[in-house]
Scaffold this active site. Sequence first.
Site, PDB file in Angstrom:
ATOM      1  N   VAL A  70      -3.708  -2.285   5.667  1.00 29.74           N
ATOM      2  CA  VAL A  70      -2.943  -3.398   6.255  1.00 29.74           C
ATOM      3  C   VAL A  70      -1.810  -3.798   5.301  1.00 29.74           C
ATOM      4  CG1 VAL A  70      -3.049  -5.765   7.112  1.00 29.74           C
ATOM      5  CG2 VAL A  70      -4.956  -4.216   7.556  1.00 29.74           C
ATOM      6  N   CYS A  71      -2.126  -3.876   4.010  1.00 28.56           N
ATOM      7  CA  CYS A  71      -1.113  -4.252   3.016  1.00 28.56           C
ATOM      8  C   CYS A  71       0.038  -3.239   3.019  1.00 28.56           C
ATOM      9  CB  CYS A  71      -1.719  -4.323   1.618  1.00 28.56           C
ATOM     10  SG  CYS A  71      -3.041  -5.527   1.481  1.00 28.56           S
ATOM     11  N   SER A  72      -0.298  -1.965   3.165  1.00 26.06           N
ATOM     12  CA  SER A  72       0.750  -0.933   3.168  1.00 26.06           C
ATOM     13  C   SER A  72       1.716  -1.169   4.321  1.00 26.06           C
ATOM     14  CB  SER A  72       0.144   0.473   3.313  1.00 26.06           C
ATOM     15  OG  SER A  72      -0.765   0.728   2.275  1.00 26.06           O
ATOM     16  N   THR A  99      -4.389  -0.219   0.195  1.00 24.29           N
ATOM     17  CA  THR A  99      -5.169  -0.637   1.364  1.00 24.29           C
ATOM     18  C   THR A  99      -4.230  -0.555   2.577  1.00 24.29           C
ATOM     19  OG1 THR A  99      -4.627  -2.933   0.901  1.00 24.29           O
ATOM     20  CG2 THR A  99      -6.793  -2.185   0.175  1.00 24.29           C
ATOM     21  N   LEU A 135       4.005  -4.365   3.641  1.00 26.79           N
ATOM     22  CA  LEU A 135       5.091  -4.207   2.659  1.00 26.79           C
ATOM     23  C   LEU A 135       6.189  -3.301   3.197  1.00 26.79           C
ATOM     24  CD1 LEU A 135       3.074  -5.709   0.865  1.00 26.79           C
ATOM     25  CD2 LEU A 135       3.956  -4.376  -1.022  1.00 26.79           C
TER      26      LEU A 135
END
Length: 229
Positions: free
Chosen positions: A57-59, A55, A62
């Site tokens: 935003v998560c990428s 996804t 991190l």
Amino acid sequence: MIRLIKKIFKMKSPALQIGDIAPDFKAQTTEGVINFHEWIGDSYAMLFSHPKDFTPVCSTELSRTAALKSEFDKRNTKIMGLSVDSLEDHERWQEDITDVATLCKGESVNFPLIADKDKKISELYGMIHPGELDNLTIRSVFIVGPDKKVKLSMTYPASTGRNFDEILRTLDSIQLTAQHKVATPVDWKSGDDCIIIPSLSDEEAKEFFVNGWKTIKSYFRLVPDPSKK
Ligand code: BEZ
């Protein structure tokens, strides 16, 4: 068994609070099996969850956190991510995270990611908020101290990427106030003036702040950042 009883009676675990011992666990991660408390050792730790692999935003989160790892290292703080995806997904997704690094001042992931497929750890830490996202973790952050106690918890909705510079700023305050009898004011950054804790009388404060302080109000006493002496 306890999980089953809670499910049947729809019982909620009380939310983890600052000052509680962060529950210990054994996890499958991209860097092998980790026992949380043992892994923390004498360090601080940041445990943070994201909703789902692959996804956007998560990428970005991190990738950016990986770029800030040296800043966490300077603060003797280990980092561990978590979602309810599989280890295989985490491993495949890390390649995409490397690909998007230039978009978010990021880097390739350089810290362990927990594959919490059975949701044991997410539930232990209250990272699933069904009103926001059913069956997936929201964006939780826990800072845990070397004493294994929760020092900070933050919860962001799925649609809002976090600001990890703010988490570093908060860590600076947490670590400073663990060492010195000060608190830090709004928007404080390392090196800015601090506030003598209100519970310390003027008489007691003289012992710790031999160069004195600036009195704004009787309860509001400013001193230079004591870690910068
Ligand atoms: C994201 O990481 O892009 C995302 C994940 C869950 C909900 C919304 C956005």
